[in-house]
Design a protein around this motif. Sequence first.
Motif, PDB file in Angstrom:
ATOM      1  N   UNK B  30      43.413  45.831  42.315  1.00  0.00           N
ATOM      2  CA  UNK B  30      42.840  45.002  41.250  1.00  0.00           C
ATOM      3  C   UNK B  30      43.400  43.589  41.331  1.00  0.00           C
ATOM      4  N   UNK B 120      41.106  42.067  30.911  1.00  0.00           N
ATOM      5  CA  UNK B 120      41.958  42.280  32.077  1.00  0.00           C
ATOM      6  C   UNK B 120      43.134  43.168  31.705  1.00  0.00           C
ATOM      7  N   UNK B 121      43.754  42.860  30.571  1.00  0.00           N
ATOM      8  CA  UNK B 121      44.970  43.579  30.222  1.00  0.00           C
ATOM      9  C   UNK B 121      44.686  44.976  29.680  1.00  0.00           C
ATOM     10  N   UNK B 122      43.418  45.303  29.410  1.00  0.00           N
ATOM     11  CA  UNK B 122      43.106  46.684  29.047  1.00  0.00           C
ATOM     12  C   UNK B 122      42.824  47.504  30.297  1.00  0.00           C
ATOM     13  N   UNK B 123      43.063  46.921  31.447  1.00  0.00           N
ATOM     14  CA  UNK B 123      42.897  47.602  32.727  1.00  0.00           C
ATOM     15  C   UNK B 123      44.255  47.739  33.409  1.00  0.00           C
ATOM     16  N   UNK B 124      44.306  48.411  34.573  1.00  0.00           N
ATOM     17  CA  UNK B 124      45.640  48.707  35.136  1.00  0.00           C
ATOM     18  C   UNK B 124      46.539  47.497  35.377  1.00  0.00           C
ATOM     19  N   UNK B 125      45.972  46.299  35.621  1.00  0.00           N
ATOM     20  CA  UNK B 125      46.873  45.192  35.954  1.00  0.00           C
ATOM     21  C   UNK B 125      47.707  44.775  34.751  1.00  0.00           C
ATOM     22  N   UNK B 126      48.865  44.205  35.058  1.00  0.00           N
ATOM     23  CA  UNK B 126      49.758  43.748  34.010  1.00  0.00           C
ATOM     24  C   UNK B 126      49.810  42.227  34.042  1.00  0.00           C
TER      25      UNK B 126
END
Lengths: 364, 297
Positions: B30, B120-126
Amino acid sequence: MRIPPPGLTTGVAGAPTVESVTVIVTESLSKRYPRVTALDRLSVDIAPGVTGLVGANGAGKSTLIKILLGLAPATEGTAHVLGLDVTKDGGTIRERVGYMPEHDCLPPDVSATEFVVHMARMSGLPPTAARERTADTLRHVGLYEERYRPIGGYSTGMKQRVKLAQALVHDPQLVFLDEPTNGLDPVGRDEMLGLIRRVHTDFGISVLVTSHLLGELERTCDHVVVIDGGKLLRSSSTDEFTKATASLAVEVTDTDAHPDGTEALRAALAAAGAVVSAGGPGTEGFASPGHVLFVEAAGEQIYDVVRDTVAGLGLGLVRMEQRRHQIAEVFRDADARTGAQAEGSGTAGQDAGRPAPVGGGNGA
Amino acid sequence: MSTETTPGGAYIHNIGYRHYDGPRLGRAYARRSLFSQSLRGAYGLGRSAKSKVLPMLLFGVMCLPAGIMVAVTVFTKAGNLPIGYTRYAIYLQAVIGLYLASQAPQSVSRDLRFKTVPLYFSRPIERADYVMAKFASMAGALFILTAAPLVILYAGALLAKLDFLDQTKGFGQGLVSSALLSLLFAGIGLVVSALTPRRGFGVAAVIAVLTIPYGAVSAVQGIASFRGSEAAVGWLGLFSPITLIDGVQSTFLGGSSSFPNGQTPSTAAGVVYAVVSLLVIAGCYALLMRRYRKAGL
């Protein structure tokens, strides 16, 4: 409330799903900011299906979702989503759940297809799969040719569909939908609610949907959780809600024979054996509560009883409708119960004063 | 799962909802996807035709002088390129500044303005993945912008049969210098434009941050040089991004500086220049991380 360890079955009565594994479990979950307590020892377990999360603005709904996505640490307590600990496995959880925010989140200068493909890749889908899933998902949410046009030109309803599509594109096991019907007209609202229902029945994805309109959720949800001020007020299946609070609002005209038609009808209905009250629970939403009677709907025959009684008295029937529930009603019920249970705990009085104004603006 | 047949004999398949059983490539993938999307976006690829105009135009403007210099060198059979590799970017700093001002806000302000960041932050990336991907893509875009003309110069120099070793060394030094410049400018541009969700403000602020210190430093350097305080000139360059790069390249990378009288900072000053450059880059990364701590959800 009984808190099962994640992965164990919970016997939720009447849940229509086959697998009865909890998707969300929280145990005395609290979130305190320096000046506010957003969540206060919230313990709840949520089974697969469509679950409504109801609460007024600032009740803690969004905070709960944030914690469940592993994006904000809880001050105390634990939470598990799909059997995974939110503090340790946030990344894995976010790979398996979808999130549709309450606010606008779409860039206007790209097309729905481009945007959703990008979001699919952000969820870890390989490029080809991302494109295929995007086409499928946009079709399922009801976007066809317009998906190639820039999002800036979409109507609110179409934008909501794109937001839903980006939450579903990676085929999650669970989606969080934050106020999905916000800003929609009645038709759009019905379509969105139907779509949410389908997300579970046709796609097999569990849904946690927030709203401040209980009436809206009872049509869509299997289970409703009500929170206020970060506390759990009530968690029960939708059937129980309807059973407990179903009532008919009846309004009649006055005639020469009966100068006070409402009072005459009340007496007649009471004589016919119906349970009648003048100001039912949550009456503040009505313009003239004095002229409305609330008849407890015990069964189908009550409609006939009301019709026959009104006709017998020679009154004009202005309206007879099923009462939509308002949050205030549930709050009031819950307060009555907690007040009775937690007598002398000191917090009951403070709570009792709060919910009354909440329902006023939420006429269903 | 129904199949209908139309009179024409065509089939309409309704295959219903299909679950996805394929691979989920996770966080690193990602992050790479975000990097490549942002890098392409910095040149308008994958965006509207209108947004390709400015970056492509600036890319052309950046390469044009290199082409002209090569032509001049080849036809006049000069023994040297008219300008050193490391100084090329310094000469064309206005173009680089414009490019950064137009693309850095595009890269970060857009996500902030349209509140796409929570998606974006509700997905795996931090947070770190997001910041790294954006930083790397902006630096990458600037590196392409500044290194492409160097490649043209180098190719031209070889065509003109200039000394191979000499040119290769210069080219290598030029690449190092433009990599440093790319990181420094990307950091400054992103920090400034991440402060505001308004793109217009971002563009103006980036231009201001690049030009005002440069103007001030140049003026004060000029005065210092006129008054004969040559030592001060060497140190003053620390206070604007482009003179910082100038100081590093003239001390360590064999270039000559654009300071008054072509003065080169002393080696000690050069070390300070390099350290300050790296500190500013690290500081920009830290500031971006701080900025996005609040922006998530």
